[in-house]
Motif scaffolding. Structure first.
Motif, short mmCIF file in Angstrom:
data_model
loop_
_atom_site.label_atom_id
_atom_site.label_comp_id
_atom_site.label_asym_id
_atom_site.label_seq_id
_atom_site.Cartn_x
_atom_site.Cartn_y
_atom_site.Cartn_z
N ASN A 144 0.88 -1.18 0.00
CA ASN A 144 0.00 0.00 0.00
C ASN A 144 0.91 1.23 0.00
O ASN A 144 1.09 1.89 1.02
CB ASN A 144 -0.93 0.00 1.20
CG ASN A 144 -1.90 1.17 1.18
OD1 ASN A 144 -2.20 1.73 0.13
ND2 ASN A 144 -2.38 1.54 2.36
N LEU A 145 1.48 1.53 -1.15
CA LEU A 145 2.47 2.59 -1.26
C LEU A 145 1.85 3.96 -0.96
O LEU A 145 0.69 4.21 -1.31
CB LEU A 145 3.07 2.60 -2.67
CG LEU A 145 3.84 1.35 -3.09
CD1 LEU A 145 4.16 1.40 -4.58
CD2 LEU A 145 5.12 1.20 -2.28
N ASP B 256 1.22 8.10 -1.28
CA ASP B 256 1.03 8.95 -2.46
C ASP B 256 2.33 9.51 -2.99
O ASP B 256 2.46 9.78 -4.19
CB ASP B 256 0.07 10.10 -2.12
CG ASP B 256 -1.35 9.62 -1.90
OD1 ASP B 256 -1.67 8.50 -2.33
OD2 ASP B 256 -2.13 10.37 -1.29
N THR C 267 0.53 7.25 -6.98
CA THR C 267 -0.80 7.81 -6.79
C THR C 267 -1.90 6.84 -7.19
O THR C 267 -3.07 7.05 -6.89
CB THR C 267 -0.97 9.11 -7.58
OG1 THR C 267 -0.67 8.86 -8.96
CG2 THR C 267 -0.01 10.19 -7.05
N SER C 268 -1.54 5.76 -7.89
CA SER C 268 -2.49 4.71 -8.25
C SER C 268 -1.71 3.39 -8.31
O SER C 268 -0.49 3.38 -8.27
CB SER C 268 -3.13 5.00 -9.61
OG SER C 268 -2.15 5.05 -10.63
N LYS D 236 -1.23 0.95 -6.08
CA LYS D 236 -0.34 1.11 -4.94
C LYS D 236 0.28 -0.19 -4.42
O LYS D 236 1.14 -0.15 -3.54
CB LYS D 236 -1.09 1.81 -3.79
CG LYS D 236 -1.44 3.26 -4.10
CD LYS D 236 -2.26 3.86 -2.96
CE LYS D 236 -2.51 5.34 -3.19
NZ LYS D 236 -1.27 6.13 -3.05
#
Length: 461
Positions: free
Chosen positions: A358-359, A361, A365-366, A368
């Motif tokens: 879950n990277l 932002d 940005t998408s 993730k």
């Protein structure tokens, strides 16, 4: 040593195996991308110093793992932080690997999930050689902002309006916006690779310049200092990095071959005909380092500082965002990352820490989930062979289908990146025959083609 430096800077003209030139060694795949370079009877005309290539035949899209299957597989790769295990490699090895990656490959044109087309037409914006161009750029005449007037690399000094008591002498040189002035901006994308770049390599060069002060000519001193740092870098790859991440049964014979300046073929892979930068390496094999990443790290011996998270969230007191000045309190104690007192990386396996699934932002940005990104990029962008097909090409023992692959509905179509992680699970957290064979083969081939002095004398693992 100056000859080594010149050789490394001019790899497009460097001799390869025997009397064959580099331009002949780096064969190109045909434009339809079906045929890999290692199994061509006749080389195709062209040069590939700054493009990518294929080692084996690509797989058509209708034989690839689906996007949905890759996403389902990525969703079950979460490591349990409470029961996370230490692996055999020092914590710093993951970030040394990131530095190596940034030194030899940069694809700035393809898009995630979109078919790339002919890989031999994709520009590699780094030289596919272990020549430290990510540190030195194109030299002081082309990139003068990297250098002091005496050819030392600028380090630990910000612009005049920021210089003061809070300036960090162990941070990279930065502009007024806080962005690092270095040969490859990606080496500032997190605290750890930033400090590896500055502390190991920029400071390493400057220390060499100081030690070589008896060489009067500044240009000659630069060449000698760079050559020595490059040799040290090669030695570190051979005797620190590769043994930490590749199982000895795979690595030991390949090191012995490299000592004799020739790698034997692995199955149907011909190293003499291999491209300088194969997409099987750049888009899959060398992404194994993501599995080494820990969720938390101890940065230094500050008694008021507990372990910090790799990607800080809003609730965290310590922010480790990249592309920004490093605070003095966040300077790494290198003894906590390399050597007998180091923290350990995670083992190479089929799990990743939550931070990479879950990277934030600031990183993406998408899309993730980094695991999904790796597999989608490999198979929908570059049409890589599956793990099963790659094992067949390399005549490696085929591992049993992983339960996570079965649950994702990808039996017989294991993404190559995941296959190599699953293989490592069976080899004590180190890369096995497929993953280790590709990673060691590409890096050792670069050292052979550069005639690196680090290969002689051979010191073993």
């Amino acid at each position: 040593m100056k000859d080594l430096d010149q050789n490394l800077k001019a790899t497009c003209c460097a001799p390869g195996h025997g009397a064959t030139g580099f331009r002949d060694i780096v064969k190109l795949a045909c434009d339809n991308q079906r045929t890999g370079t290692c199994n061509r009877a006749e080389p195709q005309e062209g040069t590939a110093e700054f493009v990518f290539g294929r080692m084996v035949d690509m797989m058509p899209l209708d034989q690839q793992p689906s996007k949905e299957g890759c996403e389902a597989l990525a969703a079950v790769m979460l490591d349990d932080e409470a029961s996370a295990e230490d692996g055999p490699a020092d914590a710093g090895i993951a970030f040394l690997g990131q530095f190596i990656d940034h030194d030899i490959t940069l694809d700035a044109t393809t898009k995630l999930g979109e078919v790339a087309g002919a890989v031999t037409k994709i520009r590699n914006f780094r030289t596919p050689a272990l020549d430290l161009d990510c540190v030195y750029g194109n030299g002081p005449e082309v990139n003068p902002w990297l250098y002091e007037p005496d050819n030392r690399l600028i380090f630990g000094r910000g612009p005049t309006e920021r210089t003061g008591p809070d300036e960090n002498p162990l941070d990279l040189q930065r502009n007024v916006n806080g962005r690092a002035l270095i040969g490859d901006p990606r080496n500032d994308e997190n605290l750890f690779v930033s400090q590896v770049h500055g502390r190991m390599f920029v400071m390493g060069h400057n220390n060499n310049m100081e030690r070589l002060s008896d060489i009067a000519d500044a240009e000659d001193r630069l060449h000698e200092a760079r050559a020595e740092l490059t040799w040290e870098y090669h030695d570190r790859i051979l005797h620190q990095f590769l043994p930490a991440v590749i199982h000895e049964d795979v690595l030991t014979p390949m090191l012995a071959q490299a000592h004799n300046m020739h790698l034997e073929d692995i199955g149907r892979l011909s190293w003499a005909n291999a491209p300088a930068m194969p997409v099987e390496f750049s888009a899959a094999a060398f992404r194994f380092g993501h599995s080494l990443i820990r969720e938390t790290y101890k940065l230094n011996d500050n008694p008021d500082r507990a372990e910090v998270r790799i990607f800080a969230r809003e609730a965290d007191a310590v922010k480790l965002d990249g592309f920004a000045p490093v605070e003095k309190d966040n300077n790494l104690d290198m003894g906590l990352f390399f050597g007998p007192g180091a923290q350990k990386s995670r083992p190479i396996d089929t799990r990743l820490p939550a931070a990479l699934l879950n990277l934030p932002d600031s990183v993406a940005t998408s899309d993730k989930n980094l695991a999904a990104r790796n597999m989608i990029r490999g198979h929908l962008t570059f049409k890589l062979p599956t793990g099963e097909k790659m094992a067949e090409w390399m005549e490696a023992p085929l591992i049993d289908t992983h339960d996570k692959v079965k649950d994702a509905g990808l039996e017989g179509r294991t993404p190559l990146w995941f296959y190599m992680l699953a293989e490592a699970e069976q080899h004590g957290g180190k890369l096995g025959p497929v993953g280790g064979g590709i990673v060691a083969g590409v890096l050792l081939n670069m050292l052979i083609r550069a005639h690196s002095p680090a290969l002689r004398p051979y010191r073993g693992v």
